[in-house]
Design a protein around this motif. Structure first.
Motif, PDB file in Angstrom:
ATOM      1  N   ILE A   1      54.245  54.256  22.860  1.00  0.00           N
ATOM      2  CA  ILE A   1      53.886  52.869  23.253  1.00  0.00           C
ATOM      3  C   ILE A   1      53.026  52.034  22.240  1.00  0.00           C
ATOM      4  O   ILE A   1      53.486  50.723  21.939  1.00  0.00           O
ATOM      5  CB  ILE A   1      52.967  52.929  24.620  1.00  0.00           C
TER       6      ILE A   1
ATOM      7  N   ALA B   1      48.791  53.986  35.205  1.00  0.00           N
ATOM      8  CA  ALA B   1      49.582  52.731  34.235  1.00  0.00           C
ATOM      9  C   ALA B   1      48.735  51.412  34.915  1.00  0.00           C
ATOM     10  O   ALA B   1      48.507  50.466  33.977  1.00  0.00           O
ATOM     11  CB  ALA B   1      50.908  52.655  34.368  1.00  0.00           C
TER      12      ALA B   1
ATOM     13  N   ARG C   1      57.968  50.107  30.135  1.00  0.00           N
ATOM     14  CA  ARG C   1      58.532  51.260  29.551  1.00  0.00           C
ATOM     15  C   ARG C   1      57.694  52.367  29.930  1.00  0.00           C
ATOM     16  O   ARG C   1      56.307  52.360  29.953  1.00  0.00           O
ATOM     17  CB  ARG C   1      58.512  51.015  27.851  1.00  0.00           C
ATOM     18  N   CYS C   2      58.263  53.491  30.026  1.00  0.00           N
ATOM     19  CA  CYS C   2      57.490  54.837  30.533  1.00  0.00           C
ATOM     20  C   CYS C   2      57.852  55.579  29.102  1.00  0.00           C
ATOM     21  O   CYS C   2      58.825  55.384  28.557  1.00  0.00           O
ATOM     22  CB  CYS C   2      58.213  55.547  31.611  1.00  0.00           C
ATOM     23  N   GLY C   3      56.597  56.082  28.842  1.00  0.00           N
ATOM     24  CA  GLY C   3      56.615  56.707  27.472  1.00  0.00           C
ATOM     25  C   GLY C   3      55.422  57.422  26.990  1.00  0.00           C
ATOM     26  O   GLY C   3      54.393  57.171  27.762  1.00  0.00           O
ATOM     27  N   ARG C   4      55.367  57.832  26.097  1.00  0.00           N
ATOM     28  CA  ARG C   4      54.125  58.877  25.740  1.00  0.00           C
ATOM     29  C   ARG C   4      53.067  57.810  25.042  1.00  0.00           C
ATOM     30  O   ARG C   4      53.841  56.696  24.609  1.00  0.00           O
ATOM     31  CB  ARG C   4      54.334  59.937  24.867  1.00  0.00           C
ATOM     32  N   THR C   5      52.145  57.930  25.033  1.00  0.00           N
ATOM     33  CA  THR C   5      51.177  57.117  24.461  1.00  0.00           C
ATOM     34  C   THR C   5      51.439  56.630  23.097  1.00  0.00           C
ATOM     35  O   THR C   5      51.315  55.492  22.669  1.00  0.00           O
ATOM     36  CB  THR C   5      49.596  57.578  24.555  1.00  0.00           C
TER      37      THR C   5
ATOM     38  N   GLU D   1      54.252  46.768  26.859  1.00  0.00           N
ATOM     39  CA  GLU D   1      55.227  48.267  26.665  1.00  0.00           C
ATOM     40  C   GLU D   1      54.651  49.014  27.778  1.00  0.00           C
ATOM     41  O   GLU D   1      55.524  49.601  28.166  1.00  0.00           O
ATOM     42  CB  GLU D   1      54.724  48.678  25.241  1.00  0.00           C
ATOM     43  N   LEU D   2      53.592  49.075  28.152  1.00  0.00           N
ATOM     44  CA  LEU D   2      53.022  50.088  29.325  1.00  0.00           C
ATOM     45  C   LEU D   2      53.811  49.509  30.423  1.00  0.00           C
ATOM     46  O   LEU D   2      54.107  50.561  31.449  1.00  0.00           O
ATOM     47  CB  LEU D   2      51.270  49.749  29.373  1.00  0.00           C
ATOM     48  N   HIS D   3      53.659  48.334  30.780  1.00  0.00           N
ATOM     49  CA  HIS D   3      54.318  47.876  32.032  1.00  0.00           C
ATOM     50  C   HIS D   3      55.788  48.074  32.249  1.00  0.00           C
ATOM     51  O   HIS D   3      56.253  48.629  33.272  1.00  0.00           O
ATOM     52  CB  HIS D   3      54.020  46.281  32.177  1.00  0.00           C
TER      53      HIS D   3
END
Length: 173
Positions: free
Chosen positions: A60, A125, A53-57, A49-51
């Motif tokens: 994720i 990231a 997708r950009c988003g808030r913690t 998800e971190l890799h």
């Protein structure tokens, strides 16, 4: 005649109880394997998800929890709220998880999960992905060891349960 029949039924029940106790204890050993396996799967999902997708913690973590089938590992990241108190809520969710898996996991395994997740969102990231991968690798090593131990311990507990049940049944007869 009736006395012998009742003794036989009692002996079978004692044998069954000893076997059931051994099976129950053996299954408890297997729970650690399931929890560690789900920890590894969850950390892998967070890393993906971190890799990708950009988003808030909190988004994720919630998506990773939704995308991972968890039966033995209780997680509480779906309840996280966005805002300034995110680290406090994340710490609270991790503490709840740690309390529930405390009986079956080692302190180093819980520390690996906490170390991978508690500072999420504070680093770039790529560094977070590396930290998640490192924690996942250490948990996978623990998982391999736990699988070996669980196989041996399950046989041992089941054999001991049946043996003790059989010995008690013989004493009854």
């Amino acid at each position: 005649m009736w006395k012998l029949m009742f003794k036989g039924i009692g002996a079978l029940l004692i044998l069954y109880a000893g076997g059931a106790l051994g099976w129950h204890k053996g299954d408890a050993c297997a729970r650690r394997v399931r929890v560690l396996s789900e920890m590894c799967a969850f950390l892998d999902a967070v890393r993906r998800e971190l890799h990708f997708r950009c988003g808030r913690t909190e988004e994720i973590l919630a998506e990773a929890q939704k995308n991972t089938r968890l039966a033995a590992l209780p997680l509480y990241f779906l309840e996280l709220d966005a805002g300034s108190g995110l680290q406090t809520e994340l710490d609270s969710a991790l503490q709840r998880t740690e309390r529930e898996i405390e009986e079956v996991t080692l302190p180093s395994e819980r520390a690996a999960l906490r170390g991978a997740l508690e500072g999420l969102g504070a680093c770039p990231a790529r560094e977070e992905e590396q930290r998640l991968a490192h924690a996942q690798d250490s948990l996978e090593q623990a998982l391999d060891l736990a699988r070996e131990q669980a196989a041996v311990q399950q046989k041992l507990y089941r054999t001991i349960g049946l043996s003790l049940g059989g010995a008690a049944a013989l004493l009854l007869l």
